[in-house]
Design a protein around this motif. Structure first.
Motif, PDB file in Angstrom:
ATOM      1  N   GLU A  26       0.810  -1.216   0.000  1.00  0.00           N
ATOM      2  CA  GLU A  26       0.000   0.000   0.000  1.00  0.00           C
ATOM      3  C   GLU A  26       0.850   1.276   0.000  1.00  0.00           C
ATOM      4  OE1 GLU A  26      -0.741  -2.287   2.854  1.00  0.00           O
ATOM      5  OE2 GLU A  26      -1.835  -3.405   1.331  1.00  0.00           O
ATOM      6  N   ASP A  27       2.109   1.171   0.382  1.00  0.00           N
ATOM      7  CA  ASP A  27       2.995   2.342   0.465  1.00  0.00           C
ATOM      8  C   ASP A  27       3.675   2.667  -0.859  1.00  0.00           C
ATOM      9  OD1 ASP A  27       2.379   2.559   3.148  1.00  0.00           O
ATOM     10  OD2 ASP A  27       4.155   1.430   3.799  1.00  0.00           O
ATOM     11  N   TYR A  28       3.476   1.831  -1.882  1.00  0.00           N
ATOM     12  CA  TYR A  28       4.186   1.977  -3.145  1.00  0.00           C
ATOM     13  C   TYR A  28       3.213   2.019  -4.310  1.00  0.00           C
ATOM     14  CZ  TYR A  28       8.239   0.938  -0.377  1.00  0.00           C
ATOM     15  OH  TYR A  28       9.221   1.003   0.577  1.00  0.00           O
ATOM     16  N   TYR A  29       3.679   2.614  -5.411  1.00  0.00           N
ATOM     17  CA  TYR A  29       2.882   2.604  -6.636  1.00  0.00           C
ATOM     18  C   TYR A  29       3.811   2.343  -7.812  1.00  0.00           C
ATOM     19  CZ  TYR A  29       4.555   7.317  -7.833  1.00  0.00           C
ATOM     20  OH  TYR A  29       5.342   8.387  -8.163  1.00  0.00           O
ATOM     21  N   GLN A  30       3.202   1.975  -8.926  1.00  0.00           N
ATOM     22  CA  GLN A  30       3.945   1.753 -10.168  1.00  0.00           C
ATOM     23  C   GLN A  30       3.385   2.686 -11.222  1.00  0.00           C
ATOM     24  OE1 GLN A  30       3.642  -2.137 -12.193  1.00  0.00           O
ATOM     25  NE2 GLN A  30       5.869  -2.046 -12.356  1.00  0.00           N
ATOM     26  N   ARG A  31       4.292   3.428 -11.879  1.00  0.00           N
ATOM     27  CA  ARG A  31       3.855   4.334 -12.941  1.00  0.00           C
ATOM     28  C   ARG A  31       3.235   3.525 -14.074  1.00  0.00           C
ATOM     29  NH1 ARG A  31       9.482   7.079 -13.564  1.00  0.00           N
ATOM     30  NH2 ARG A  31       9.249   5.986 -15.526  1.00  0.00           N
ATOM     31  N   GLU A  32       2.276   4.154 -14.776  1.00  0.00           N
ATOM     32  CA  GLU A  32       1.625   3.494 -15.911  1.00  0.00           C
ATOM     33  C   GLU A  32       2.659   3.044 -16.946  1.00  0.00           C
ATOM     34  OE1 GLU A  32      -1.556   2.511 -16.663  1.00  0.00           O
ATOM     35  OE2 GLU A  32      -1.924   3.003 -14.561  1.00  0.00           O
ATOM     36  N   ASP A  33       3.685   3.872 -17.182  1.00  0.00           N
ATOM     37  CA  ASP A  33       4.666   3.523 -18.209  1.00  0.00           C
ATOM     38  C   ASP A  33       5.672   2.474 -17.737  1.00  0.00           C
ATOM     39  OD1 ASP A  33       5.610   5.684 -16.578  1.00  0.00           O
ATOM     40  OD2 ASP A  33       7.124   6.186 -18.060  1.00  0.00           O
ATOM     41  N   ASP A  34       5.547   1.992 -16.480  1.00  0.00           N
ATOM     42  CA  ASP A  34       6.396   0.908 -15.981  1.00  0.00           C
ATOM     43  C   ASP A  34       5.661  -0.435 -15.936  1.00  0.00           C
ATOM     44  OD1 ASP A  34       8.651   2.461 -15.628  1.00  0.00           O
ATOM     45  OD2 ASP A  34       8.246   2.889 -13.521  1.00  0.00           O
ATOM     46  N   LYS A  35       4.402  -0.453 -16.300  1.00  0.00           N
ATOM     47  CA  LYS A  35       3.652  -1.709 -16.284  1.00  0.00           C
ATOM     48  C   LYS A  35       4.104  -2.583 -17.450  1.00  0.00           C
ATOM     49  CE  LYS A  35      -0.067  -0.013 -13.522  1.00  0.00           C
ATOM     50  NZ  LYS A  35      -1.450   0.299 -13.360  1.00  0.00           N
ATOM     51  N   PRO A  36       4.177  -3.917 -17.250  1.00  0.00           N
ATOM     52  CA  PRO A  36       4.777  -4.821 -18.252  1.00  0.00           C
ATOM     53  C   PRO A  36       4.254  -4.651 -19.676  1.00  0.00           C
ATOM     54  CG  PRO A  36       4.333  -6.023 -16.243  1.00  0.00           C
ATOM     55  CD  PRO A  36       3.744  -4.654 -16.049  1.00  0.00           C
ATOM     56  N   GLU A  37       2.948  -4.523 -19.856  1.00  0.00           N
ATOM     57  CA  GLU A  37       2.416  -4.421 -21.215  1.00  0.00           C
ATOM     58  C   GLU A  37       2.837  -3.122 -21.895  1.00  0.00           C
ATOM     59  OE1 GLU A  37      -0.559  -3.156 -18.120  1.00  0.00           O
ATOM     60  OE2 GLU A  37       0.578  -4.987 -18.439  1.00  0.00           O
ATOM     61  N   THR A  38       2.930  -2.039 -21.125  1.00  0.00           N
ATOM     62  CA  THR A  38       3.372  -0.762 -21.679  1.00  0.00           C
ATOM     63  C   THR A  38       4.860  -0.802 -21.975  1.00  0.00           C
ATOM     64  OG1 THR A  38       1.667   0.347 -20.376  1.00  0.00           O
ATOM     65  CG2 THR A  38       3.382   1.739 -21.302  1.00  0.00           C
ATOM     66  N   VAL A  39       5.633  -1.387 -21.063  1.00  0.00           N
ATOM     67  CA  VAL A  39       7.080  -1.510 -21.257  1.00  0.00           C
ATOM     68  C   VAL A  39       7.381  -2.333 -22.503  1.00  0.00           C
ATOM     69  CG1 VAL A  39       9.213  -2.488 -20.300  1.00  0.00           C
ATOM     70  CG2 VAL A  39       7.670  -1.193 -18.821  1.00  0.00           C
ATOM     71  N   LYS A  40       6.661  -3.424 -22.712  1.00  0.00           N
ATOM     72  CA  LYS A  40       6.896  -4.287 -23.889  1.00  0.00           C
ATOM     73  C   LYS A  40       6.674  -3.512 -25.177  1.00  0.00           C
ATOM     74  CE  LYS A  40       6.971  -8.419 -26.124  1.00  0.00           C
ATOM     75  NZ  LYS A  40       7.563  -8.005 -27.363  1.00  0.00           N
ATOM     76  N   ARG A  41       5.571  -2.756 -25.248  1.00  0.00           N
ATOM     77  CA  ARG A  41       5.317  -1.953 -26.451  1.00  0.00           C
ATOM     78  C   ARG A  41       6.417  -0.913 -26.645  1.00  0.00           C
ATOM     79  NH1 ARG A  41       0.015  -2.252 -24.604  1.00  0.00           N
ATOM     80  NH2 ARG A  41       0.132  -0.184 -23.655  1.00  0.00           N
ATOM     81  N   ARG A  42       6.828  -0.269 -25.542  1.00  0.00           N
ATOM     82  CA  ARG A  42       7.865   0.756 -25.624  1.00  0.00           C
ATOM     83  C   ARG A  42       9.197   0.152 -26.081  1.00  0.00           C
ATOM     84  NH1 ARG A  42       7.790   2.913 -20.367  1.00  0.00           N
ATOM     85  NH2 ARG A  42       9.820   2.085 -19.851  1.00  0.00           N
TER      86      ARG A  42
END
Length: 189
Positions: free
Chosen positions: A137-153
């Protein structure tokens, strides 16, 4: 990781288009909203926007005094040509283009494991640099760090990166580094 180590070691100014875009997104500027619409889909922000931001930053006085490290730019051959023109206009030059070559699967794991502490903003990695005390609960992940976004990038960056490396190889600026090593060994190389 390597950019921060290089900047510290050589006293350079760190210029990260990603950081500039994240600040604009956080501040909800017109550019930030536009950039977010592309970043959230795993797409690159249009060249004319990115080139303008970089040119503005490179024209500042601290760059001439200390030098600079461009992190995440240029990402297209058009950006590389715009960078060449900008540097020429400003009387600056590149000393090297560092290509840290990492296996795509390894890179996907590295990039999609990044988490950020909600209060301190400190960055960690779930596998390679986990926080001492982890409470989800103390952490978050940026949208551009999510696996599906990273793969496309990554797919886009690999396809667009080759012409840039060829462009700068013609003038002997590319220094290839094996990125499939420990962090300190990559930095040493």
């Amino acid at each position: 990781t390597q950019a921060s180590k290089i900047v510290k070691e050589f006293g350079l100014i760190h210029i990260s288009t990603g950081d500039m875009f994240r600040a604009a997104i956080s501040n909800m500027t017109e550019l930030g909203v536009l950039a977010k619409s592309f970043i959230d889909k795993g797409e690159l922000v249009p060249d004319e926007v990115t080139n303008g931001i970089v040119k503005e930053r490179l024209s500042q006085e601290d760059i001439k005094l200390k030098g600079f490290l461009l992190d995440g730019y240029p990402r297209t051959i058009e950006q590389a040509i715009a960078l060449d023109n900008t540097l020429s206009d400003l009387g600056l030059q590149l000393d090297a283009v560092i290509n840290i070559d990492v296996d795509p699967e390894c890179l996907l794991e590295r990039l999609s494991g990044r988490i950020i502490h909600k209060i301190t903003g400190e960055t960690y990695h779930k596998v390679f640099n986990p926080p001492l005390e982890y409470n989800e609960e103390d952490y978050y992940q940026r949208e551009d760090d999510k696996p599906e976004t990273v793969k496309r990038r990554l797919d886009v960056n690999i396809a667009q990166g080759e012409p840039i490396l060829q462009h700068y190889s013609k003038i002997n600026l590319v220094k290839n580094i094996d990125g499939n090593q420990e962090i300190d060994k990559v930095f040493e190389d």
